[in-house]
Design a protein around this motif. Structure first.
Motif, mmCIF file in Angstrom:
data_model
loop_
_atom_site.group_PDB
_atom_site.id
_atom_site.type_symbol
_atom_site.label_atom_id
_atom_site.label_comp_id
_atom_site.label_asym_id
_atom_site.label_seq_id
_atom_site.Cartn_x
_atom_site.Cartn_y
_atom_site.Cartn_z
ATOM 1 N N ASN A 65 -17.212 11.922 -12.584
ATOM 2 C CA ASN A 65 -16.034 11.488 -12.187
ATOM 3 C C ASN A 65 -15.192 12.868 -12.002
ATOM 4 O OD1 ASN A 65 -16.476 8.872 -12.633
ATOM 5 N ND2 ASN A 65 -16.062 8.723 -14.897
ATOM 6 N N CYS A 66 -14.010 12.558 -11.092
ATOM 7 C CA CYS A 66 -12.936 13.855 -10.897
ATOM 8 C C CYS A 66 -11.674 13.163 -10.876
ATOM 9 C CB CYS A 66 -13.095 14.263 -9.431
ATOM 10 S SG CYS A 66 -12.243 15.940 -9.361
ATOM 11 N N GLY A 67 -11.235 13.505 -12.195
ATOM 12 C CA GLY A 67 -9.735 13.057 -12.430
ATOM 13 C C GLY A 67 -9.215 13.858 -13.639
ATOM 14 N N TYR A 68 -7.999 13.480 -14.067
ATOM 15 C CA TYR A 68 -7.552 14.442 -15.143
ATOM 16 C C TYR A 68 -7.843 13.664 -16.675
ATOM 17 C CZ TYR A 68 -5.105 17.072 -11.695
ATOM 18 O OH TYR A 68 -4.648 18.119 -10.465
ATOM 19 N N GLY A 69 -8.108 12.381 -16.586
ATOM 20 C CA GLY A 69 -8.449 11.742 -17.701
ATOM 21 C C GLY A 69 -6.962 11.021 -18.510
ATOM 22 N N ARG A 70 -6.095 11.125 -17.625
ATOM 23 C CA ARG A 70 -4.795 10.397 -17.959
ATOM 24 C C ARG A 70 -4.180 9.691 -16.900
ATOM 25 N NH1 ARG A 70 -0.223 13.378 -17.460
ATOM 26 N NH2 ARG A 70 -0.535 15.458 -17.010
ATOM 27 N N GLY A 71 -3.391 8.640 -17.166
ATOM 28 C CA GLY A 71 -2.847 7.859 -15.846
ATOM 29 C C GLY A 71 -1.276 7.780 -15.927
ATOM 30 N N SER A 72 -0.956 7.510 -14.757
ATOM 31 C CA SER A 72 0.577 7.320 -14.611
ATOM 32 C C SER A 72 0.881 5.959 -13.990
ATOM 33 C CB SER A 72 1.270 8.269 -13.831
ATOM 34 O OG SER A 72 1.073 9.488 -14.284
ATOM 35 N N SER A 73 1.654 4.978 -14.715
ATOM 36 C CA SER A 73 2.080 3.699 -14.053
ATOM 37 C C SER A 73 2.929 4.098 -12.710
ATOM 38 C CB SER A 73 2.847 2.942 -15.202
ATOM 39 O OG SER A 73 4.221 3.400 -15.011
ATOM 40 N N VAL A 74 2.987 2.902 -12.252
ATOM 41 C CA VAL A 74 3.851 2.910 -10.872
ATOM 42 C C VAL A 74 5.356 3.341 -11.277
ATOM 43 C CG1 VAL A 74 4.921 1.594 -8.757
ATOM 44 C CG2 VAL A 74 2.229 1.281 -9.633
ATOM 45 N N TYR A 75 5.848 2.615 -12.182
ATOM 46 C CA TYR A 75 7.119 3.046 -12.800
ATOM 47 C C TYR A 75 7.254 4.309 -13.133
ATOM 48 C CZ TYR A 75 8.762 -1.780 -13.058
ATOM 49 O OH TYR A 75 9.147 -3.146 -12.656
ATOM 50 N N GLU A 76 6.312 5.239 -14.007
ATOM 51 C CA GLU A 76 6.186 6.511 -14.306
ATOM 52 C C GLU A 76 6.189 7.473 -13.169
ATOM 53 O OE1 GLU A 76 3.999 6.233 -18.761
ATOM 54 O OE2 GLU A 76 2.859 6.220 -16.825
ATOM 55 N N VAL A 77 5.603 6.976 -11.877
ATOM 56 C CA VAL A 77 5.556 7.868 -10.730
ATOM 57 C C VAL A 77 7.060 7.460 -10.117
ATOM 58 C CG1 VAL A 77 4.690 7.930 -8.371
ATOM 59 C CG2 VAL A 77 3.175 7.556 -10.283
ATOM 60 N N ILE A 78 7.750 6.309 -10.176
ATOM 61 C CA ILE A 78 8.829 6.522 -9.822
ATOM 62 C C ILE A 78 9.999 7.378 -10.479
ATOM 63 C CG2 ILE A 78 10.839 4.629 -9.696
ATOM 64 C CD1 ILE A 78 8.836 2.650 -8.690
ATOM 65 N N GLU A 79 9.913 7.342 -11.781
ATOM 66 C CA GLU A 79 10.745 8.392 -12.649
ATOM 67 C C GLU A 79 10.393 9.776 -12.114
ATOM 68 O OE1 GLU A 79 13.196 9.463 -15.417
ATOM 69 O OE2 GLU A 79 13.196 7.764 -14.441
ATOM 70 N N ALA A 80 9.030 10.039 -11.960
ATOM 71 C CA ALA A 80 8.590 11.484 -11.490
ATOM 72 C C ALA A 80 9.464 11.810 -10.255
ATOM 73 C CB ALA A 80 7.279 11.683 -11.318
ATOM 74 N N PHE A 81 9.689 10.688 -9.366
ATOM 75 C CA PHE A 81 10.545 11.151 -8.223
ATOM 76 C C PHE A 81 12.131 11.413 -8.539
ATOM 77 C CE2 PHE A 81 6.815 9.792 -5.662
ATOM 78 C CZ PHE A 81 7.141 10.524 -4.533
ATOM 79 N N ARG A 82 12.561 10.555 -9.519
ATOM 80 C CA ARG A 82 13.909 10.749 -9.864
ATOM 81 C C ARG A 82 13.852 12.102 -10.462
ATOM 82 N NH1 ARG A 82 16.669 11.554 -13.857
ATOM 83 N NH2 ARG A 82 14.925 11.240 -15.188
ATOM 84 N N ARG A 83 13.119 12.590 -11.345
ATOM 85 C CA ARG A 83 13.204 13.889 -11.694
ATOM 86 C C ARG A 83 13.134 15.090 -10.623
ATOM 87 N NH1 ARG A 83 9.582 11.655 -15.768
ATOM 88 N NH2 ARG A 83 7.742 12.723 -14.600
ATOM 89 N N VAL A 84 12.159 14.609 -9.761
ATOM 90 C CA VAL A 84 11.935 15.853 -8.790
ATOM 91 C C VAL A 84 13.454 15.898 -7.976
ATOM 92 C CG1 VAL A 84 10.882 16.402 -6.900
ATOM 93 C CG2 VAL A 84 9.558 15.938 -9.035
ATOM 94 N N THR A 85 13.726 14.800 -7.438
ATOM 95 C CA THR A 85 15.014 14.633 -6.607
ATOM 96 C C THR A 85 16.284 14.422 -6.854
ATOM 97 O OG1 THR A 85 14.844 12.138 -6.523
ATOM 98 C CG2 THR A 85 13.312 13.351 -4.943
ATOM 99 N N GLY A 86 16.171 14.147 -8.187
ATOM 100 C CA GLY A 86 17.927 13.841 -8.837
ATOM 101 C C GLY A 86 18.427 12.634 -8.512
ATOM 102 N N GLU A 87 17.538 11.697 -7.801
ATOM 103 C CA GLU A 87 17.970 10.407 -7.446
ATOM 104 C C GLU A 87 17.093 9.293 -7.557
ATOM 105 O OE1 GLU A 87 19.225 10.443 -3.209
ATOM 106 O OE2 GLU A 87 20.560 12.258 -3.436
ATOM 107 N N ALA A 88 17.693 8.081 -7.770
ATOM 108 C CA ALA A 88 16.776 6.957 -8.280
ATOM 109 C C ALA A 88 16.245 6.430 -6.946
ATOM 110 C CB ALA A 88 17.637 5.837 -9.020
ATOM 111 N N LEU A 89 14.965 5.994 -6.884
ATOM 112 C CA LEU A 89 14.136 5.472 -5.826
ATOM 113 C C LEU A 89 14.209 3.969 -5.804
ATOM 114 C CD1 LEU A 89 12.355 6.319 -3.620
ATOM 115 C CD2 LEU A 89 10.622 6.177 -4.962
ATOM 116 N N GLU A 90 14.855 3.456 -4.826
ATOM 117 C CA GLU A 90 14.953 1.896 -4.901
ATOM 118 C C GLU A 90 13.598 1.201 -4.643
ATOM 119 O OE1 GLU A 90 17.974 0.025 -2.631
ATOM 120 O OE2 GLU A 90 19.564 1.756 -2.896
ATOM 121 N N TYR A 91 13.361 0.130 -5.371
ATOM 122 C CA TYR A 91 12.144 -0.574 -5.041
ATOM 123 C C TYR A 91 12.283 -2.073 -5.245
ATOM 124 C CZ TYR A 91 12.363 -0.550 -10.279
ATOM 125 O OH TYR A 91 12.641 -0.980 -11.460
#
Length: 331
Positions: free
Chosen positions: A250-276
């Motif tokens: 297997n090749c992965g990091y051994g931990r996951g992110s949910s779709v909502y957590e990825v959207i929150e990562a975009f908010r942290r990186v861009t400073g803006e909420a992502l509409e979905y």
């Protein structure tokens, strides 16, 4: 001798060529350019436009470029598309892998690395998923890859080929130096979200299902940075050259992110909420896919450098800006 990288003008293949180049290796890229672009591959790496299913073209490449090892990325990878067009997936992923292996046998190639997928596991009984988990593909994509794994295993046993099969999880991000990234129509969450966040697509991000049996109801994936994945393949090559036995990892990091957590990562990186917006679940999507990565860390001494969802998002955003500038569109 040179390393042949099939699918070398594609997303992962281009990063593999960069990793080989950075390591001082001689490489050759082969791609039919059906989804890739030649400009993604390093300009100083020999490039052959040919299909991996063309046995005559392969024989010429092996002969002209003194190919000693093969890293196989060429194939089709979209789960939803495989459900609509299963025969194309069995042709591209399974039949053409057989053709490539025949060419390897004819040329005397003894080392082979196969780019496989966590989709072979289907809906896992336990998470994180170990390499010993049952193979129960729920899509033609996963099934085509598990068939190819078995074909490689049998061919290797019959023809004295050593191989490493890497089952990787959700590949994302782009080369931190901006030399390569994912192009074309987005088929995965992070690329689609990056394009929407930058205004390159005038639509809301679709979340395919928010009623999974997960903490926040959205699907969880183990996102692995594409450059870390390329380094795993480089480590696999080193194992094979050191007379290591064949293995599947297997090749992965051994931990996951949910779709909502990825959207929150975009908010942290861009400073803006992502509409979905919420859309129905897609066929072939399990609730969770997370790697048990103990084996690859031990056997290949793989030490990921970019295990951070914010960094993955940032490099994806940077790449989309680069592509927009290259194409002369708004960034």
């Amino acid at each position: 001798m040179s390393v042949l990288v099939t699918g070398g003008a594609g997303y992962i293949g281009a990063h593999m060529l960069l990793a080989l180049k950075d390591a001082g290796e001689d490489a050759v890229a082969l791609d039919n350019l059906s989804t890739g672009a030649q400009w993604l591959a390093p300009s100083d790496v020999p490039f052959i436009e040919a299909d991996v299913g063309d046995e005559a073209a392969l024989a010429k490449v092996f002969r002209d470029h003194n190919i000693g090892e093969v890293i196989h990325f060429a194939g089709s990878i979209v789960v939803s598309e495989s459900i609509r067009h299963p025969l194309d997936y069995y042709e591209n992923n399974t039949a053409k892998t057989m053709t490539l292996l025949r060419a390897c046998v004819a040329a005397g190639v003894k080392r082979f690395i196969f780019s496989s997928t966590a989709s072979v596991y289907g809906t896992p009984e336990r998470v994180p998923i170990s390499e010993q988990a049952p193979i129960r593909s729920i899509s033609p994509y996963g099934a085509s890859m598990s068939m190819s794994e078995r074909i490689l295993q049998d061919a290797a046993a019959a023809h004295d080929i050593s191989y490493v099969t890497l089952r990787y999880f959700n590949v994302a991000g782009a080369d931190p130096k901006g030399r390569a990234g994912e192009i074309g129509k987005p088929t995965h969450l992070i690329k689609a979200a990056a394009q929407i966040a930058l205004g390159h697509r005038k639509e809301k991000l679709k979340i395919y299902g928010n009623d999974y049996q997960t903490p926040d109801g959205t699907a969880i994936r183990d996102y692995v940075h594409v450059s870390d994945l390329a380094q795993a393949h480089l480590a696999a090559l080193g194992r094979l050259r050191g007379d290591g036995s064949s293995i599947t990892l297997n090749c992965g990091y051994g931990r996951g992110s949910s779709v909502y957590e990825v959207i929150e990562a975009f908010r942290r990186v861009t400073g803006e909420a992502l509409e979905y917006e919420i859309a129905p679940r897609r066929a072939g999507d399990p609730a969770q896919l997370i790697a048990d990565n103990a084996a690859i860390r031990t056997i290949l001494d793989w030490r990921p450098r970019y295990d951070d969802i914010d960094f993955i998002v940032q490099t994806a955003m940077d790449w989309e800006r680069h592509v927009a500038k290259k194409q002369g569109t708004a960034a």
